[in-house]
Design a protein around this motif. Structure first.
Motif, PDB file in Angstrom:
ATOM      1  N   TYR A 155       0.836  -1.201   0.000  1.00 28.23           N
ATOM      2  CA  TYR A 155       0.000   0.000   0.000  1.00 28.23           C
ATOM      3  C   TYR A 155       0.875   1.257   0.000  1.00 28.23           C
ATOM      4  CZ  TYR A 155      -3.817  -3.100   1.572  1.00 28.23           C
ATOM      5  OH  TYR A 155      -4.745  -4.106   1.679  1.00 28.23           O
ATOM      6  N   GLU A 156       1.994   1.181   0.704  1.00 28.53           N
ATOM      7  CA  GLU A 156       2.878   2.341   0.812  1.00 28.53           C
ATOM      8  C   GLU A 156       3.492   2.722  -0.534  1.00 28.53           C
ATOM      9  OE1 GLU A 156       4.157   1.786   5.480  1.00 28.53           O
ATOM     10  OE2 GLU A 156       5.593   1.239   3.932  1.00 28.53           O
ATOM     11  N   LEU A 157       3.641   1.761  -1.429  1.00 26.17           N
ATOM     12  CA  LEU A 157       4.172   2.072  -2.753  1.00 26.17           C
ATOM     13  C   LEU A 157       3.274   3.089  -3.452  1.00 26.17           C
ATOM     14  CD1 LEU A 157       5.109  -1.552  -3.913  1.00 26.17           C
ATOM     15  CD2 LEU A 157       6.586   0.129  -2.775  1.00 26.17           C
ATOM     16  N   GLY A 158       1.963   2.915  -3.318  1.00 32.42           N
ATOM     17  CA  GLY A 158       1.010   3.855  -3.896  1.00 32.42           C
ATOM     18  C   GLY A 158       1.071   5.215  -3.235  1.00 32.42           C
ATOM     19  N   LEU A 159       1.311   5.245  -1.917  1.00 33.36           N
ATOM     20  CA  LEU A 159       1.431   6.525  -1.213  1.00 33.36           C
ATOM     21  C   LEU A 159       2.625   7.315  -1.722  1.00 33.36           C
ATOM     22  CD1 LEU A 159       0.673   5.552   2.510  1.00 33.36           C
ATOM     23  CD2 LEU A 159      -0.785   6.848   0.947  1.00 33.36           C
ATOM     24  N   TYR A 160       3.731   6.622  -1.966  1.00 32.48           N
ATOM     25  CA  TYR A 160       4.904   7.320  -2.492  1.00 32.48           C
ATOM     26  C   TYR A 160       4.613   7.881  -3.884  1.00 32.48           C
ATOM     27  CZ  TYR A 160       7.856   5.992   1.408  1.00 32.48           C
ATOM     28  OH  TYR A 160       8.389   5.887   2.666  1.00 32.48           O
ATOM     29  N   LEU A 161       4.019   7.076  -4.754  1.00 32.67           N
ATOM     30  CA  LEU A 161       3.704   7.564  -6.096  1.00 32.67           C
ATOM     31  C   LEU A 161       2.769   8.763  -6.052  1.00 32.67           C
ATOM     32  CD1 LEU A 161       3.204   4.207  -8.054  1.00 32.67           C
ATOM     33  CD2 LEU A 161       5.144   5.776  -8.197  1.00 32.67           C
ATOM     34  N   SER A 162       1.761   8.705  -5.195  1.00 31.56           N
ATOM     35  CA  SER A 162       0.790   9.790  -5.098  1.00 31.56           C
ATOM     36  C   SER A 162       1.445  11.103  -4.710  1.00 31.56           C
ATOM     37  CB  SER A 162      -0.292   9.430  -4.073  1.00 31.56           C
ATOM     38  OG  SER A 162      -1.200  10.486  -3.921  1.00 31.56           O
ATOM     39  N   ASN A 163       2.538  11.015  -3.962  1.00 30.24           N
ATOM     40  CA  ASN A 163       3.261  12.211  -3.524  1.00 30.24           C
ATOM     41  C   ASN A 163       4.420  12.570  -4.446  1.00 30.24           C
ATOM     42  OD1 ASN A 163       2.403  13.360  -0.687  1.00 30.24           O
ATOM     43  ND2 ASN A 163       2.033  11.149  -0.645  1.00 30.24           N
ATOM     44  N   GLY A 164       4.458  11.951  -5.609  1.00 31.56           N
ATOM     45  CA  GLY A 164       5.485  12.300  -6.591  1.00 31.56           C
ATOM     46  C   GLY A 164       6.820  11.631  -6.371  1.00 31.56           C
ATOM     47  N   VAL A 165       6.869  10.642  -5.487  1.00 31.07           N
ATOM     48  CA  VAL A 165       8.116   9.914  -5.234  1.00 31.07           C
ATOM     49  C   VAL A 165       8.164   8.718  -6.178  1.00 31.07           C
ATOM     50  CG1 VAL A 165       9.498   8.650  -3.541  1.00 31.07           C
ATOM     51  CG2 VAL A 165       8.143  10.646  -2.827  1.00 31.07           C
ATOM     52  N   THR A 166       9.084   8.757  -7.136  1.00 30.88           N
ATOM     53  CA  THR A 166       9.154   7.719  -8.163  1.00 30.88           C
ATOM     54  C   THR A 166      10.341   6.784  -7.983  1.00 30.88           C
ATOM     55  OG1 THR A 166      10.349   9.204  -9.650  1.00 30.88           O
ATOM     56  CG2 THR A 166       7.934   9.155  -9.842  1.00 30.88           C
ATOM     57  N   ALA A 167      11.098   6.962  -6.903  1.00 28.22           N
ATOM     58  CA  ALA A 167      12.162   6.016  -6.556  1.00 28.22           C
ATOM     59  C   ALA A 167      12.386   6.090  -5.056  1.00 28.22           C
ATOM     60  CB  ALA A 167      13.456   6.314  -7.302  1.00 28.22           C
ATOM     61  N   VAL A 168      12.642   4.933  -4.448  1.00 26.07           N
ATOM     62  CA  VAL A 168      12.921   4.879  -3.011  1.00 26.07           C
ATOM     63  C   VAL A 168      14.133   3.996  -2.759  1.00 26.07           C
ATOM     64  CG1 VAL A 168      10.531   5.285  -2.271  1.00 26.07           C
ATOM     65  CG2 VAL A 168      11.319   2.934  -2.656  1.00 26.07           C
ATOM     66  N   ARG A 169      14.831   4.328  -1.662  1.00 26.88           N
ATOM     67  CA  ARG A 169      15.925   3.490  -1.171  1.00 26.88           C
ATOM     68  C   ARG A 169      15.501   2.971   0.186  1.00 26.88           C
ATOM     69  NH1 ARG A 169      21.979   5.774   0.113  1.00 26.88           N
ATOM     70  NH2 ARG A 169      20.734   6.750   1.752  1.00 26.88           N
ATOM     71  N   LEU A 173       5.268   9.799   7.911  1.00 25.33           N
ATOM     72  CA  LEU A 173       4.363   9.199   6.945  1.00 25.33           C
ATOM     73  C   LEU A 173       5.072   8.831   5.646  1.00 25.33           C
ATOM     74  CD1 LEU A 173       1.283  11.575   7.285  1.00 25.33           C
ATOM     75  CD2 LEU A 173       1.693   9.413   8.474  1.00 25.33           C
ATOM     76  N   PRO A 174       4.791   7.658   5.103  1.00 20.56           N
ATOM     77  CA  PRO A 174       5.323   7.303   3.782  1.00 20.56           C
ATOM     78  C   PRO A 174       4.816   8.272   2.722  1.00 20.56           C
ATOM     79  CG  PRO A 174       4.346   5.387   4.879  1.00 20.56           C
ATOM     80  CD  PRO A 174       3.944   6.588   5.669  1.00 20.56           C
ATOM     81  N   GLY A 175       5.706   8.790   1.898  1.00 17.83           N
ATOM     82  CA  GLY A 175       5.294   9.656   0.796  1.00 17.83           C
ATOM     83  C   GLY A 175       5.115  11.101   1.206  1.00 17.83           C
ATOM     84  N   PHE A 176       4.173  11.375   2.056  1.00 18.05           N
ATOM     85  CA  PHE A 176       3.851  12.749   2.450  1.00 18.05           C
ATOM     86  C   PHE A 176       5.041  13.472   3.078  1.00 18.05           C
ATOM     87  CE2 PHE A 176      -0.113  10.332   2.606  1.00 18.05           C
ATOM     88  CZ  PHE A 176      -0.982  11.139   1.883  1.00 18.05           C
ATOM     89  N   SER A 177       5.869  12.740   3.824  1.00 12.15           N
ATOM     90  CA  SER A 177       6.923  13.380   4.619  1.00 12.15           C
ATOM     91  C   SER A 177       8.026  13.991   3.784  1.00 12.15           C
ATOM     92  CB  SER A 177       7.519  12.364   5.599  1.00 12.15           C
ATOM     93  OG  SER A 177       6.564  11.976   6.562  1.00 12.15           O
ATOM     94  N   ILE A 178       8.163  13.594   2.535  1.00  6.96           N
ATOM     95  CA  ILE A 178       9.250  14.160   1.730  1.00  6.96           C
ATOM     96  C   ILE A 178       9.062  15.660   1.536  1.00  6.96           C
ATOM     97  CG2 ILE A 178       8.217  13.815  -0.577  1.00  6.96           C
ATOM     98  CD1 ILE A 178      11.068  12.890  -1.462  1.00  6.96           C
ATOM     99  N   HIS A 179       7.824  16.107   1.509  1.00 12.35           N
ATOM    100  CA  HIS A 179       7.580  17.534   1.290  1.00 12.35           C
ATOM    101  C   HIS A 179       7.968  18.360   2.522  1.00 12.35           C
ATOM    102  CE1 HIS A 179       5.813  16.336  -2.428  1.00 12.35           C
ATOM    103  NE2 HIS A 179       4.963  15.540  -1.806  1.00 12.35           N
ATOM    104  N   GLN A 180       7.807  17.783   3.710  1.00 15.92           N
ATOM    105  CA  GLN A 180       8.278  18.455   4.923  1.00 15.92           C
ATOM    106  C   GLN A 180       9.798  18.496   4.945  1.00 15.92           C
ATOM    107  OE1 GLN A 180       6.554  20.103   7.676  1.00 15.92           O
ATOM    108  NE2 GLN A 180       8.689  20.763   7.593  1.00 15.92           N
ATOM    109  N   GLU A 181      10.427  17.397   4.547  1.00 19.40           N
ATOM    110  CA  GLU A 181      11.897  17.355   4.506  1.00 19.40           C
ATOM    111  C   GLU A 181      12.453  18.431   3.577  1.00 19.40           C
ATOM    112  OE1 GLU A 181      15.596  15.614   5.779  1.00 19.40           O
ATOM    113  OE2 GLU A 181      13.554  15.239   6.480  1.00 19.40           O
ATOM    114  N   LEU A 182      11.843  18.582   2.423  1.00 20.68           N
ATOM    115  CA  LEU A 182      12.289  19.598   1.472  1.00 20.68           C
ATOM    116  C   LEU A 182      12.106  21.006   2.038  1.00 20.68           C
ATOM    117  CD1 LEU A 182      10.941  18.073  -1.877  1.00 20.68           C
ATOM    118  CD2 LEU A 182      13.268  17.986  -0.976  1.00 20.68           C
ATOM    119  N   LYS A 183      11.019  21.211   2.796  1.00 24.10           N
ATOM    120  CA  LYS A 183      10.801  22.524   3.424  1.00 24.10           C
ATOM    121  C   LYS A 183      11.906  22.842   4.430  1.00 24.10           C
ATOM    122  CE  LYS A 183       5.750  22.443   2.976  1.00 24.10           C
ATOM    123  NZ  LYS A 183       4.463  22.249   3.712  1.00 24.10           N
ATOM    124  N   PHE A 184      12.370  21.831   5.146  1.00 24.10           N
ATOM    125  CA  PHE A 184      13.458  22.067   6.098  1.00 24.10           C
ATOM    126  C   PHE A 184      14.744  22.480   5.375  1.00 24.10           C
ATOM    127  CE2 PHE A 184      11.212  19.120   9.276  1.00 24.10           C
ATOM    128  CZ  PHE A 184      10.755  20.185  10.029  1.00 24.10           C
TER     129      PHE A 184
END
Length: 467
Positions: A104-118, A356-367
């Protein structure tokens, strides 16, 4: 007794099968339009990310998942045309530090524009995900994973792989490479002798190391050439600084990192800041956003972390301000890493605690923006900087001919409005287009999942196989 064991095994198989069917919405149906991996995108403004520019009103030709051509005019016969209507196209985002617990988390990442994960906590289930991604069976971010976390003998925990000797260390590195893990993850408790063995065998096996610093060796030990990235700004505070938030002492550490040009640094500021968020919001576990966490993690890890810090602030009135001060110091670390020319890569530690999977990348970028990076420099951390970290990632991260078509269509220019990345209109993953309606459905499926038992069974599988 045998009959009982048989019933438990059968029940487990059925539970896992049912959960796999519930994530079948991610399956690529070769008869559906979304399985198409060739497009001609017209009327689009390209943000290539190999330079700080916008290529106005271009065409982008994607052929079988690869960017074939970028030009003012492209003539292609019998191709699906996607009119971007003067929107912007960027490379898909890359989250360099995640912990995946279910599909399910794979879809959350895609929805937030994350197209690759490590993924940095490898388990057998991740090898199955990787196989399905490689074979184009499912919609998923491009998937890279370490093996299990390698620790020393005394760092006990069911989530760790305790190495007892140099020979044991070398055998594990060889095994993980042979089984299909992409990277080696080192963790706490590795002493010099065992760490040396991991590094030596990783070099021989030609597999990169991602290092969560071990307190058993000097911090500078993690700058060796086989180690390609170091994780967590907080580890600089914890280990070499020993919680002394001294910028003069910090500068010498930053200087040593900057001299190792092969090293990338993943600050993961969001996951530490979430400690502060837990301490100032006693109802955070009941928030709607936490419904996107895996149910097992929410019940066990999220609750455990919340209780730890809730109790800490009850016994020590200064702990909240100390956590906030340390978070602010992490921003300073990013500032100094950037000024020193260190390759900063965006990682969130998504999937644990309340991150949160996916959503949190946008907070990281804001920092990173708060740390003084320009929008272009911020976006680099989640695109081209990330792709430079490992040779196996070089085919993603920019919009160039010959690169994999992991792309986002967004309303506005993110070099001006970074927040436009939070809600991409379309996501291309290996050339396959997913529109916002589909991406929203991925969010809804993840939010409503009830797979606590299935998640526990997959974790049990990991303990049986890896321990």
């Amino acid at each position: 007794m045998l009959a009982l064991i048989g019933v438990l095994v059968l029940t487990s198989i059925i539970t896992l099968w049912v959960d796999s069917r519930k994530t079948s919405y991610l399956n690529i149906d070769k008869n559906e339009l979304t399985s198409n991996d060739s497009y001609l995108i017209t009327n689009v403004n390209v943000i290539p990310m190999n330079q700080d520019t916008v290529l106005i009103n271009k065409m982008v030709y994607i052929k079988e998942g690869i960017i074939e051509k970028i030009a003012d005019t492209i003539e292609v016969d019998e191709i699906l045309i996607f009119d971007a209507k003067n929107k912007y196209i960027t490379p898909g985002l890359i989250d360099m530090h995640v912990h995946i617990w279910d599909r399910y988390e794979l879809g959350l990442y895609l929805s937030n524009g994350v197209t690759a994960v490590r993924n940095l906590w490898g388990m057998p289930m991740h090898l199955r995900i990787k196989e399905d991604v490689t074979n184009n069976n499912i919609f998923s971010p491009t998937f890279f994973t370490t093996g299990p976390k390698l620790t020393g003998t005394e760092f006990i925990g069911d989530d760790n792989l305790n190495l007892t000797s140099p020979s044991d260390a070398k055998e594990k590195v060889i095994s993980y490479k042979d089984r299909g893990y992409d990277l080696i993850k080192t963790y706490y408790g590795l002493d010099k002798e065992i760490f040396d063995a991991v590094i030596e065998q990783s070099e021989t096996s030609n597999i990169d190391i991602v290092a969560h610093p071990s307190q058993k060796v000097p911090f500078q030990y993690h700058l060796k050439s086989q180690i390609k990235s170091i994780e967590h700004a907080e580890e600089i505070v914890l280990q070499p600084l020993k919680f002394d938030l001294d910028t003069t002492k910090l500068q010498s550490i930053i200087n040593s990192i900057s001299l190792s040009r092969h090293i990338s640094y993943s600050p993961t500021i969001t996951v530490f800041n979430n400690i502060y968020q837990m301490m100032i919001d006693d109802s955070i576990l009941d928030s709607e956003s936490l419904e996107y966490m895996n149910p097992l993690i929410k019940k066990v890890d999220s609750k455990k972390q919340f209780d730890r810090w809730f109790n800490a602030k009850k016994t020590d009135s200064t702990v909240v301000s100390r956590i906030k001060n340390q978070h602010d110091f992490h921003i300073t670390i990013v500032q100094k890493l950037h000024k020193a020319g260190v390759n900063i890569i965006c990682g969130t530690d998504g999937g644990i605690g309340i991150t949160l999977p996916g959503f949190s990348i946008h907070q990281e970028l804001k920092f990173y923006k708060e740390a003084g990076l320009s929008n272009y420099e911020v976006l680099k951390t989640a695109t081209v900087n990330a792709s430079k970290t490992h040779a196996i990632m070089n085919s993603i991260g920019t919009i160039e001919e010959g690169k994999v078509a992991n792309l986002l269509i967004v309303d506005n220019n993110p070099l001006i409005t970074l927040s436009t990345l939070e809600d991409p209109l379309s996501v291309f993953i290996k050339g396959r287009k997913l529109d916002r309606e589909i991406l929203n459905s991925f969010n809804q499926k993840a939010r409503n999942r009830k797979n606590l038992v299935a998640s526990a069974l997959r974790y049990l599988e990991n303990l049986v196989i890896e321990k």
